[in-house]
Design an enzyme around this catalytic site. Structure first.
Site, PDB file in Angstrom:
ATOM      1  N   ILE A   1      57.704   0.716  41.278  1.00 58.15           N
ATOM      2  CA  ILE A   1      56.623  -0.253  41.227  1.00 58.15           C
ATOM      3  C   ILE A   1      55.674   0.173  40.107  1.00 58.15           C
ATOM      4  O   ILE A   1      55.567   1.354  39.790  1.00 58.15           O
ATOM      5  CB  ILE A   1      55.866  -0.375  42.570  1.00 58.15           C
ATOM      6  N   LYS A   2      55.015  -0.802  39.500  1.00 64.77           N
ATOM      7  CA  LYS A   2      54.060  -0.505  38.447  1.00 64.77           C
ATOM      8  C   LYS A   2      52.661  -0.414  39.032  1.00 64.77           C
ATOM      9  O   LYS A   2      52.240  -1.298  39.774  1.00 64.77           O
ATOM     10  CB  LYS A   2      54.081  -1.596  37.374  1.00 64.77           C
ATOM     11  N   ILE A   3      51.978   0.665  38.676  1.00 64.04           N
ATOM     12  CA  ILE A   3      50.580   0.837  39.052  1.00 64.04           C
ATOM     13  C   ILE A   3      49.827   1.254  37.794  1.00 64.04           C
ATOM     14  O   ILE A   3      50.235   2.219  37.135  1.00 64.04           O
ATOM     15  CB  ILE A   3      50.393   1.898  40.157  1.00 64.04           C
TER      16      ILE A   3
END
Length: 165
Positions: free
Chosen positions: A2-4
């Site tokens: 996931i991108k954070i």
């Protein structure tokens, strides 16, 4: 993954996701300082996993944006300095990355089974038509890194991108 975002507000989420065992792409890093903050959040999450008796092998990359630096200053620097800021910031960040990997703190995590958060070069397509189409790829080819490149850059690399060092 996931991108954070690797922003001040995103750092606690990075730590929590890593602690929960969720692989993370820390995105929107633009400096050595941003990288250090992302690496710190990653290591805190892994250390919490170790303290909780959990496996430390959670994947992560820290995505450093390269060409945007040069795009931001293209009309403000001399020809000799065109397309150099992104490389300078990236090389400085790579040096910081290697210092993290050689730190006693990281070595403890690694010896317990942790795997490194890889430094990822993002935005590596050359925006300046006067520059080499493999400028960033050739200059940033380095151990323990990942490079995401546009298809045109990948084809250019296959055609004439001789990487020697």
């Amino acid at each position: 993954m996931i991108k954070i975002p690797g922003t001040r507000e995103g750092l606690p989420a990075i730590e929590e996701a890593i602690f929960a065992g969720i692989p993370v792409n820390v995105t929107l890093l633009f400096s050595r300082e941003h990288y250090f903050a992302a690496a710190e959040a990653f290591m805190r999450g892994i250390e919490r996993r170790l303290d909780a008796g959990l496996k430390p092998d959670v994947g992560s990359v820290a995505s450093m944006f390269v060409s945007r630096w040069d795009g931001a200053v293209k009309d403000k620097v001399s020809d000799a300095l065109r397309n150099q800021l992104g490389l300078a910031v990236s090389k400085r960040t790579y040096k910081a990355y290697r210092s993290v990997l050689s730190s006693p703190r990281w070595q403890r995590i690694y010896n317990a089974g942790g795997r490194p958060q890889r430094l990822l070069w993002a935005s590596t397509g050359t925006k300046d038509p006067l520059a080499s189409d493999v400028l960033y790829i050739k200059a940033l080819a380095a151990p323990f890194t990942v490079n995401t490149m546009p298809e045109g850059t990948l084809k250019a690399l296959a055609d004439h991108g001789d990487i020697r060092r």
